[in-house]
Design an enzyme around this catalytic site. Structure first.
Site, PDB file in Angstrom:
ATOM      1  N   HIS A 108     -14.515 -45.201 -43.639  1.00 48.96           N
ATOM      2  CA  HIS A 108     -15.520 -46.040 -44.290  1.00 48.96           C
ATOM      3  C   HIS A 108     -16.696 -46.248 -43.349  1.00 48.96           C
ATOM      4  CE1 HIS A 108     -13.514 -48.880 -41.649  1.00 48.96           C
ATOM      5  NE2 HIS A 108     -14.560 -49.690 -41.781  1.00 48.96           N
ATOM      6  N   ASP A 151     -19.319 -49.475 -42.380  1.00 49.82           N
ATOM      7  CA  ASP A 151     -19.388 -50.925 -42.549  1.00 49.82           C
ATOM      8  C   ASP A 151     -20.600 -51.306 -43.388  1.00 49.82           C
ATOM      9  OD1 ASP A 151     -17.157 -51.176 -40.946  1.00 49.82           O
ATOM     10  OD2 ASP A 151     -18.304 -51.566 -39.123  1.00 49.82           O
ATOM     11  N   ARG A 188      -1.206 -52.828 -32.797  1.00 41.89           N
ATOM     12  CA  ARG A 188      -2.587 -52.847 -32.309  1.00 41.89           C
ATOM     13  C   ARG A 188      -3.313 -54.014 -32.965  1.00 41.89           C
ATOM     14  NH1 ARG A 188      -7.493 -50.460 -34.372  1.00 41.89           N
ATOM     15  NH2 ARG A 188      -9.066 -50.355 -32.728  1.00 41.89           N
TER      16      ARG A 188
END
EC number: 1.14.11.-
Length: 378
Positions: free
Chosen positions: A245, A247, A311
């Protein structure tokens, strides 16, 4: 947003234009990592198409470092930033002035939140069509290509009114026992907003406009803070932590923990950005790409997961005030002569990505077409 890699992006094959995302709820699923990891196989909803599955070995992206403490930063940094942002839109900032103890506290509380039982986290459950709250893999919003993650997002407003929007959010949503969370993340967001304005000065110089132009544009902002948790996955080669993607926001300031996972699509291949506890990863978003009239790029990126380690990362998405009209400064338009994108407001773009479109490489172009086709008034 298809400027940098329109013909080869693996995300482009699956982008979903003009789809009412709130209706994509055919297979609701609860994302509970502690239970899912007991299964030998992950649910089909988390399995991505073969062409989008993560690669085993990828090169490391050569990302420039911008030293904000250097006296030469206003001389050399604009050139380095311009070079990076016309190619892929990513750079690192060091000696940024943000307190190490504040960063450590923010990471510690993030870990504490995601270690909570699911029922506790769901007190902040994101509502359909909204951008803030707790989200577990976007289950209920999407039914396929689910990301292997959970997030907590909240709004931050820098409007010079002295309001403590973040602090109030934690107390009102999760209770007074989360008062310390609210204080830490209020301070962290204020630090990110201040850092963003410093970076905006350099971006202005990089584009040949007055250094105060973009700082003034974002002095008051309606931004979003997001905490990301990517649990270990028994089959990390089948899924993604975050799909490809760009932002939609203006600028992203990311702080990673010690675990690799961030990848950027540059030169027709995925490349990784190694975690650095002393640095923030900065990248251009679609809204700033529109502000620069397409000169600076909002680049495709994703997050991968692994079998051994969780993570975590913290992302501050700088956004203009919701009613602010997004259009390039006259200095840029006088040089380029033509407009690449129509005028719009951040509230329009945010609504588009939350209700009508799943963010991918084509988001900005699809939104621009949507604005023009529907004659949306500002």
């Amino acid at each position: 947003m298809a400027i940098l890699c329109t013909t080869t992006s693996p995300a482009e094959k699956e982008h979903e234009p003009k789809q009412d995302l709130e209706k994509d709820q055919t297979s609701p699923l609860i994302f509970n990592p502690s239970l899912l990891n007991l299964q030998s196989q992950i649910p089909n909803q988390f399995i991505w198409p073969d062409e989008e599955k993560p690669s085993i070995d990828i090169p490391e992206l050569n990302v420039p470092f911008i030293d904000l403490s250097s006296q030469d930063s206003t001389l050399e940094a604009p050139r380095v930033i311009a070079e990076a942002c016309t190619k892929h839109g990513f750079f690192l900032v060091v000696n940024h002035g943000v307190s190490e103890s504040l960063i450590a506290d923010a990471h510690r509380l993030m870990e504490s939140f995601f270690d909570m039982p699911l029922a506790g986290k769901q007190k902040a459950q994101r509502k359909p069509g909204e951008s803030c709250g707790y989200a577990s893999s976007f289950t209920g919003r999407f039914s396929t290509k689910l990301p292997w993650k959970e997030t907590l997002s909240f709004q931050f407003s820098n409007d010079n009114s002295g309001s403590r929007t973040v602090q109030d959010y934690f107390s009102d949503t999760l209770g007074q026992e989360f008062e310390q969370f609210g204080k830490v993340y209020q301070d962290y967001c204020e630090a990110m907003s201040s850092l963003s304005l410093k970076i905006m000065e350099l971006l202005g110089l990089s584009l040949g406009v007055n250094r105060d132009y973009f700082r003034g544009f974002f002095e008051e902002n309606d931004s979003i803070m997001r905490l990301n948790h990517y649990p270990p996955c028994q089959t990390p080669d089948l899924t993604l932590g975050t799909g490809p993607h760009c932002d939609p926001s203006s600028l992203t300031i990311l702080h990673q923990d010690h675990v690799n996972g961030l990848q950027v699509f540059v030169d027709n291949q995925w490349q990784s950005i190694r975690p650095n506890p002393k640095a923030f990863v900065v990248n251009i978003g679609d809204t700033f790409m529109a502000l620069s009239n397409g000169i600076f790029k909002s680049c495709l990126h994703r997050a991968v997961v692994n079998r051994e380690s969780a993570r975590k990362s913290m992302a501050f998405f700088l956004c203009p005030k919701k009613d602010k009209v997004v259009k390039p400064p006259s200095d840029i338009l006088e040089k380029m002569k033509t407009r690449k994108y129509p005028d719009f407001t951040w509230s329009m773009f945010l609504e588009f990505t939350q209700k009508h479109y799943r963010a991918d490489v084509n988001t900005l172009d699809s939104f621009s077409n949507w604005v023009i086709t529907n004659n949306n008034p500002i």
